[in-house]
Write an enzyme that holds these catalytic residues in place. Sequence first.
Site, mmCIF file in Angstrom:
data_model
loop_
_atom_site.group_PDB
_atom_site.id
_atom_site.type_symbol
_atom_site.label_atom_id
_atom_site.label_comp_id
_atom_site.label_asym_id
_atom_site.label_seq_id
_atom_site.Cartn_x
_atom_site.Cartn_y
_atom_site.Cartn_z
ATOM 1 N N ASN A 11 18.627 8.293 11.978
ATOM 2 C CA ASN A 11 17.605 8.084 10.947
ATOM 3 C C ASN A 11 17.980 8.964 9.760
ATOM 4 O O ASN A 11 17.834 10.184 9.818
ATOM 5 C CB ASN A 11 16.232 8.470 11.533
ATOM 6 C CG ASN A 11 15.131 8.450 10.498
ATOM 7 O OD1 ASN A 11 15.322 7.992 9.369
ATOM 8 N ND2 ASN A 11 13.966 8.948 10.884
ATOM 9 N N TRP A 12 18.457 8.326 8.704
ATOM 10 C CA TRP A 12 18.974 9.098 7.559
ATOM 11 C C TRP A 12 17.862 9.551 6.610
ATOM 12 O O TRP A 12 18.145 10.205 5.606
ATOM 13 C CB TRP A 12 20.040 8.275 6.812
ATOM 14 C CG TRP A 12 21.266 8.019 7.632
ATOM 15 C CD1 TRP A 12 21.531 8.503 8.884
ATOM 16 C CD2 TRP A 12 22.402 7.215 7.276
ATOM 17 N NE1 TRP A 12 22.766 8.047 9.322
ATOM 18 C CE2 TRP A 12 23.316 7.257 8.355
ATOM 19 C CE3 TRP A 12 22.753 6.461 6.153
ATOM 20 C CZ2 TRP A 12 24.544 6.578 8.345
ATOM 21 C CZ3 TRP A 12 23.968 5.773 6.127
ATOM 22 C CH2 TRP A 12 24.851 5.840 7.214
ATOM 23 N N LYS A 13 16.629 9.159 6.898
ATOM 24 C CA LYS A 13 15.465 9.615 6.118
ATOM 25 C C LYS A 13 15.737 9.466 4.613
ATOM 26 O O LYS A 13 16.367 8.507 4.198
ATOM 27 C CB LYS A 13 15.095 11.053 6.528
ATOM 28 C CG LYS A 13 14.835 11.139 8.027
ATOM 29 C CD LYS A 13 14.146 12.410 8.457
ATOM 30 C CE LYS A 13 13.946 12.389 9.972
ATOM 31 N NZ LYS A 13 13.216 13.544 10.471
ATOM 32 N N HIS A 97 6.834 6.347 12.313
ATOM 33 C CA HIS A 97 7.438 7.679 12.402
ATOM 34 C C HIS A 97 6.383 8.731 12.055
ATOM 35 O O HIS A 97 5.539 8.513 11.186
ATOM 36 C CB HIS A 97 8.632 7.770 11.441
ATOM 37 C CG HIS A 97 9.450 8.997 11.657
ATOM 38 N ND1 HIS A 97 9.062 10.229 11.183
ATOM 39 C CD2 HIS A 97 10.605 9.202 12.328
ATOM 40 C CE1 HIS A 97 9.956 11.134 11.546
ATOM 41 N NE2 HIS A 97 10.900 10.537 12.244
ATOM 42 N N GLU A 99 6.480 11.308 10.327
ATOM 43 C CA GLU A 99 6.425 11.695 8.915
ATOM 44 C C GLU A 99 5.600 10.695 8.120
ATOM 45 O O GLU A 99 4.921 11.057 7.155
ATOM 46 C CB GLU A 99 7.850 11.838 8.352
ATOM 47 C CG GLU A 99 8.515 13.100 8.879
ATOM 48 C CD GLU A 99 10.027 13.040 8.968
ATOM 49 O OE1 GLU A 99 10.640 12.110 8.417
ATOM 50 O OE2 GLU A 99 10.596 13.938 9.629
ATOM 51 N N GLU A 169 8.767 11.052 20.160
ATOM 52 C CA GLU A 169 9.177 12.114 19.242
ATOM 53 C C GLU A 169 8.062 13.138 19.109
ATOM 54 O O GLU A 169 7.158 12.966 18.281
ATOM 55 C CB GLU A 169 9.476 11.511 17.861
ATOM 56 C CG GLU A 169 10.632 10.532 17.864
ATOM 57 C CD GLU A 169 11.334 10.515 16.518
ATOM 58 O OE1 GLU A 169 12.556 10.682 16.521
ATOM 59 O OE2 GLU A 169 10.680 10.368 15.489
ATOM 60 N N GLY A 175 12.916 18.138 13.295
ATOM 61 C CA GLY A 175 13.420 18.937 12.192
ATOM 62 C C GLY A 175 13.193 20.433 12.338
ATOM 63 O O GLY A 175 13.394 21.193 11.398
ATOM 64 N N SER A 215 15.133 17.039 17.135
ATOM 65 C CA SER A 215 16.205 18.038 17.222
ATOM 66 C C SER A 215 17.243 17.720 18.295
ATOM 67 O O SER A 215 17.722 18.613 18.994
ATOM 68 C CB SER A 215 15.609 19.440 17.422
ATOM 69 O OG SER A 215 14.795 19.788 16.317
ATOM 70 N N GLY A 236 17.664 12.653 13.594
ATOM 71 C CA GLY A 236 17.522 12.871 12.164
ATOM 72 C C GLY A 236 18.642 13.753 11.651
ATOM 73 O O GLY A 236 19.753 13.295 11.372
ATOM 74 N N GLY A 237 18.370 15.045 11.544
ATOM 75 C CA GLY A 237 19.308 15.984 10.924
ATOM 76 C C GLY A 237 20.748 15.871 11.411
ATOM 77 O O GLY A 237 21.683 15.859 10.604
HETATM 78 P P1 PGA Z 1 15.443 15.495 13.810
HETATM 79 O O1 PGA Z 1 14.584 14.204 13.403
HETATM 80 O O2 PGA Z 1 16.554 15.011 14.694
HETATM 81 O O3 PGA Z 1 15.928 16.052 12.500
HETATM 82 O O4 PGA Z 1 14.534 16.418 14.529
HETATM 83 C C1 PGA Z 1 14.293 13.203 14.352
HETATM 84 C C2 PGA Z 1 13.484 12.110 13.728
HETATM 85 O O5 PGA Z 1 12.663 12.419 12.853
HETATM 86 O O6 PGA Z 1 13.619 10.919 14.066
#
Ligand code: PGA
Length: 253
Positions: A11-13, A97, A99, A169, A175, A215, A236-237
């Site tokens: 997920n490149w956000k 998600h 976020e 999640e 994150g 993470s 994500g990251g």
């Molecule tokens: P993260 O994000 O790997 O940076 O914790 C995961 C996500 O939001 O899907």
Amino acid sequence: MSGRMPLMAGNWKMYFTVGEAVALLEELKGGISRFDDREVVVAPPFTALSAVASALAGSPIRLAAQNCHWESQGAYTGEIAPAMLKDLGCRYVIVGHSERRQYFGETDGSINRKMVALLALEIVPILCVGETLEQRQAGETLRILADQLTGAFEGLKDEEVGRVVLAYEPVWAIGTGHTATPEQAQEAHAFIRDRLADRFNNEVANGIRILYGGSVKPENVDTLMAQPDIDGALVGGASLKSASFVRIVDFVG
Ligand code: PGA
């Protein structure tokens, strides 16, 4: 063996210009070699979907979007309809998600409408569920997961639910660098699968893929993926750099 094909999604956000996204994709195409027993998905920002779709031609890596609207078209300034994403070659769309729930007011109701719209177009929703730290500390994790599942799946038929990918999640792990332990993740995944068996049927529950997100890193992916109910990762990251995402995709398990 569960028979469920592992799915590793990046997920490149809200990262990357078009050029940066295509450059990362080219590195992934060069670095990832194992596709026979695992599926690989990238979710670039909307602005890069078209260019990444072109760069993906001939590659087994699949395309996802990070969000969508539920209407098929209309006067909804700034929104993107599912059919527009399908037109670009998106097989998956991330829905709900944390976020989006946290910063953009998404509710179980709006998430449900997106699920319905995507499934009608044969696009696979990657539905995210998960508890906050306060909810976990209050012992509410499983109730929150149950409520989120009930809300998102409202009115869907068994067959439709069977086509969904889930992502557990925990919000406190996203994150933050604080990954859920494999045992914490396994407990939540097993609960989700049991819940699906109760509400739908065993075939749906046993067939559905439940990804873990929060993470995920090269250092923890192998132990997470060794859990019987963890069928992949939403990253994500660590998906923003080719070396770490390639290592995650190459999990040993
Ligand atoms: P993260 O994000 O790997 O940076 O914790 C995961 C996500 O939001 O899907």
